[in-house]
Write a protein that holds these residues in place. Structure first.
Motif, PDB file in Angstrom:
ATOM      1  N   VAL A  58      30.535  90.168   6.491  1.00 21.61           N
ATOM      2  CA  VAL A  58      31.968  90.302   6.728  1.00 21.61           C
ATOM      3  C   VAL A  58      32.630  89.043   6.186  1.00 21.61           C
ATOM      4  N   LEU A  59      33.608  89.226   5.303  1.00 22.19           N
ATOM      5  CA  LEU A  59      34.262  88.102   4.620  1.00 22.19           C
ATOM      6  C   LEU A  59      35.722  88.011   5.040  1.00 22.19           C
ATOM      7  N   VAL A  82      26.134  90.142   9.119  1.00 21.04           N
ATOM      8  CA  VAL A  82      26.133  91.110  10.224  1.00 21.04           C
ATOM      9  C   VAL A  82      24.974  92.085  10.100  1.00 21.04           C
ATOM     10  N   SER A  83      23.926  91.709   9.363  1.00 24.92           N
ATOM     11  CA  SER A  83      22.781  92.591   9.161  1.00 24.92           C
ATOM     12  C   SER A  83      22.016  92.790  10.462  1.00 24.92           C
ATOM     13  N   ILE A  84      21.294  93.899  10.543  1.00 20.28           N
ATOM     14  CA  ILE A  84      20.415  94.151  11.677  1.00 20.28           C
ATOM     15  C   ILE A  84      19.275  93.144  11.626  1.00 20.28           C
ATOM     16  N   SER A  97      14.761 105.648   6.339  1.00 25.06           N
ATOM     17  CA  SER A  97      16.167 105.339   6.568  1.00 25.06           C
ATOM     18  C   SER A  97      16.644 105.810   7.932  1.00 25.06           C
ATOM     19  N   THR A  98      17.463 104.993   8.583  1.00 23.42           N
ATOM     20  CA  THR A  98      18.162 105.377   9.799  1.00 23.42           C
ATOM     21  C   THR A  98      19.620 104.993   9.654  1.00 23.42           C
ATOM     22  N   ALA A  99      20.496 105.734  10.323  1.00 26.84           N
ATOM     23  CA  ALA A  99      21.929 105.445  10.285  1.00 26.84           C
ATOM     24  C   ALA A  99      22.318 104.649  11.515  1.00 26.84           C
ATOM     25  N   HIS A 100      23.179 103.652  11.341  1.00 27.84           N
ATOM     26  CA  HIS A 100      23.604 102.792  12.443  1.00 27.84           C
ATOM     27  C   HIS A 100      25.113 102.589  12.369  1.00 27.84           C
ATOM     28  N   THR A 101      25.716 102.362  13.528  1.00 24.48           N
ATOM     29  CA  THR A 101      27.118 101.963  13.589  1.00 24.48           C
ATOM     30  C   THR A 101      27.228 100.605  14.256  1.00 24.48           C
ATOM     31  N   CYS A 102      28.294  99.904  13.929  1.00 25.49           N
ATOM     32  CA  CYS A 102      28.473  98.561  14.476  1.00 25.49           C
ATOM     33  C   CYS A 102      29.950  98.286  14.678  1.00 25.49           C
ATOM     34  N   LEU A 133      36.853  91.852   4.505  1.00 26.82           N
ATOM     35  CA  LEU A 133      36.064  92.658   3.572  1.00 26.82           C
ATOM     36  C   LEU A 133      34.622  92.753   4.062  1.00 26.82           C
ATOM     37  N   VAL A 134      34.065  93.954   4.026  1.00 27.80           N
ATOM     38  CA  VAL A 134      32.680  94.194   4.446  1.00 27.80           C
ATOM     39  C   VAL A 134      31.906  94.690   3.224  1.00 27.80           C
ATOM     40  N   PHE A 135      30.770  94.068   2.931  1.00 28.21           N
ATOM     41  CA  PHE A 135      29.979  94.465   1.760  1.00 28.21           C
ATOM     42  C   PHE A 135      28.517  94.146   1.982  1.00 28.21           C
ATOM     43  N   SER A 136      27.666  94.658   1.089  1.00 34.81           N
ATOM     44  CA  SER A 136      26.228  94.405   1.125  1.00 34.81           C
ATOM     45  C   SER A 136      25.793  93.824  -0.202  1.00 34.81           C
ATOM     46  N   SER A 137      24.720  93.038  -0.175  1.00 28.94           N
ATOM     47  CA  SER A 137      24.220  92.428  -1.399  1.00 28.94           C
ATOM     48  C   SER A 137      22.738  92.141  -1.266  1.00 28.94           C
ATOM     49  N   SER A 138      22.028  92.237  -2.372  1.00 30.63           N
ATOM     50  CA  SER A 138      20.621  91.848  -2.394  1.00 30.63           C
ATOM     51  C   SER A 138      20.502  90.348  -2.153  1.00 30.63           C
ATOM     52  N   GLN A 139      19.581  89.977  -1.278  1.00 31.64           N
ATOM     53  CA  GLN A 139      19.309  88.580  -0.979  1.00 31.64           C
ATOM     54  C   GLN A 139      17.803  88.409  -0.941  1.00 31.64           C
ATOM     55  N   ARG A 140      17.257  87.836  -1.994  1.00 33.00           N
ATOM     56  CA  ARG A 140      15.810  87.726  -2.128  1.00 33.00           C
ATOM     57  C   ARG A 140      15.178  89.103  -1.981  1.00 33.00           C
TER      58      ARG A 140
END
Length: 502
Positions: A375-376, A386-388, A416-421, A361-368
């Motif tokens: 990636v979970l 896996v953040s930039i 904003s910029t778009a990125h792939t990974c 599972l891939v997700f995003s979350s606020s951290q501070r």
């Protein structure tokens, strides 16, 4: 007075310049993950509203951009859109005005070559407006690409005054026709869902069979009248629909920015032979997603309490009534892979497509003060950031396809910029907008922003207070210090939070 006028002109010019910087608000990868369609938003001052547009990129096998759109495509009148699983069709809910300036909504289905279907939903009169908000709204294809499911306002029963002169109504011989209007109910108050959801009273789930252009509204035999469904999607076999249902009793309270409203995850069969409540009681849930092996995952927290708080990630395995916790609520912090700190799940939703080919599972979350992406591994619980990392800022996952992640990145000084990974190639920039740092006439140069965290030991057990501070700057030979912005920590809200993002 002249000086004040000059200052106002400088501020207005600065605002005009900054309003031209677009923000990425969504994006999709194609089936082979060699093409990206990014959805951008920019403020249109002359129209007094936001303009949205699409921009396409073609990638090589190393995720480098080899081709781009010549011009963007304006999609400001599109409410919702969804590409079918095989990529053969694209469904669009579009809103336009007719020659009499009356609002109308259409369901369009496009093939790769032409417009295959177009249905005037307003003329069909099976339901009210289609929901396109972030709480209820959804548009999803069945796995076999034969059906579409979405959420709309329930059709309001007609009413009329007690005293109204009209012609005699003669019933049809076959017993068909509309039910007679209810008398005296034209001014009855009906609760709606409040902030940014005004006019939305009662939602219904609608299924469209594309080939025959037939529509089915799931009635109260499937879902009770005491709840409003939303966030619906098809099951992997296409036989069921799952979603979130919010309780309407004793009253409808606001949902925007409020993840604490009582709700439950439901799953119903389209033929009416099966229905079940997946989640428990006394909880608030959101964002159901089917994994690659048919298991159902969703975000869950206790109902009530602060408007927004940490969520747990739960799952129910295929054909099982038992649920289990994959990621629990984090009280303070947790050490994950690479000795990174994880403060818990605070996102409002999981990405629409959020699974790698192997089920991670891939997700995003606020951290501070940042938004970070993870990636979970569902079975082991292994969590990897896996953040930039080469630049401070926020990384938000937009889409996952064929083991490639599409994400946006920004910080307080970078648009904003778009990125792939991918695991093989690492982060690659899809597109950096050709915008230099915004400048305007008489603009003054400020020192770079620096994000600093402060601890408060008196009542905050997490000690994760965050603030935004700027170094001392010299303006006209005078030394000034900027104001620091404080926010409430996730453990007690957050009722206010500042992210390092633009």
């Amino acid at each position: 007075m002249l000086k004040m006028s000059s200052q106002i002109e400088t501020i207005v010019n600065a605002y005009k310049t900054l309003s031209k910087i677009p923000t990425i608000v969504g994006g999709k990868l194609n089936k082979s993950a060699t093409g990206v369609t990014a959805k951008w938003s920019v403020r249109n001052l002359d129209k007094g509203k936001t303009t949205k547009y699409l921009y396409d990129y073609v990638l090589d096998e190393k995720l480098n951009v080899i081709s781009e759109s010549e011009y963007p495509t304006d999609i400001s009148n599109e409410l919702l859109s969804a590409v079918s699983p095989g990529g053969r069709y694209k469904a669009i809910i579009r809103e336009e005005k007719d020659t009499k300036e009356v609002k109308k909504q259409y369901l369009e289905v496009w093939s790769r070559a032409t417009l295959a279907h177009c249905v005037d939903l307003t003329a069909l009169d099976l339901h009210g407006d289609v929901y396109a908000d972030s709480e209820f709204g959804s548009l999803d294809w069945s796995p076999d690409e034969s059906s579409i499911v979405y959420v709309a306002e329930r059709k309001l029963k007609k009413s009329e005054p007690y005293i109204k002169r009209k012609g005699e109504e003669k019933p049809k011989a076959d017993g068909s026709g509309e039910a007679p209007p209810k008398k005296g109910e034209e001014y009855i108050y009906r609760q709606d869902w409040g902030e940014q959801l005004v006019g939305k009273h009662f939602s219904v789930v609608v299924v469209c069979r594309v080939e025959t252009e037939t529509f089915t509204v799931l009635d109260s035999d499937v879902l009770p009248d005491t709840c409003c469904p939303g966030q619906v999607r098809f099951s992997p076999n296409g036989a069921c629909v799952c979603g979130v249902a919010w309780h309407t009793e004793p009253r409808r309270l606001g949902l925007i920015f409020c993840t604490n409203r009582p709700s439950f995850i439901f799953e119903v069969a389209l033929d009416g032979t099966h229905k079940r409540v997946v989640s428990g009681e006394g909880v608030a849930v959101r964002s159901p997603r089917y994994g690659v092996d048919g298991q159902l995952l969703w975000l869950q927290r206790a109902a009530g309490g602060p408007h927004h708080a940490a969520h747990a990630l739960l799952r129910a395995r295929k054909d099982s009534i038992e649920t289990s916790t994959v990621v629990d609520v984090v009280d303070t912090e947790r050490i994950i892979e690479n000795k990174d700190k994880f403060y818990g799940i605070y996102c409002a939703a999981l990405p629409t497509r959020c699974f790698a080919n192997d089920g991670r599972l891939v997700f995003s979350s606020s951290q501070r003060n940042d938004v970070r992406s993870y990636v979970l591994h569902l079975d082991s619980g292994k969590l990897v950031d896996v953040s930039i990392r080469n630049t401070p800022g926020s990384t938000t996952v937009l889409d996952v396809r064929n083991d490639v992640i599409l994400a946006s990145f920004s910080n307080m000084t970078t648009p904003s910029t778009a990125h792939t990974c991918s695991e093989q190639w690492g982060w690659r920039t899809c597109r950096v907008l050709p915008h230099k740092r915004a400048r305007c006439r008489h603009a003054r140069t400020y020192a770079p922003l620096a994000v600093r965290h402060y601890r408060h030991h008196h009542f905050d057990p997490c000690g994760a207070r965050g603030g935004t501070d700027r170094s001392d700057v010299t303006l006209a030979s005078r030394r000034r210090r900027s104001i620091a912005v404080r926010h409430l920590d996730h453990a007690v809200g957050p009722h206010l939070r500042v992210s390092q993002a633009m």
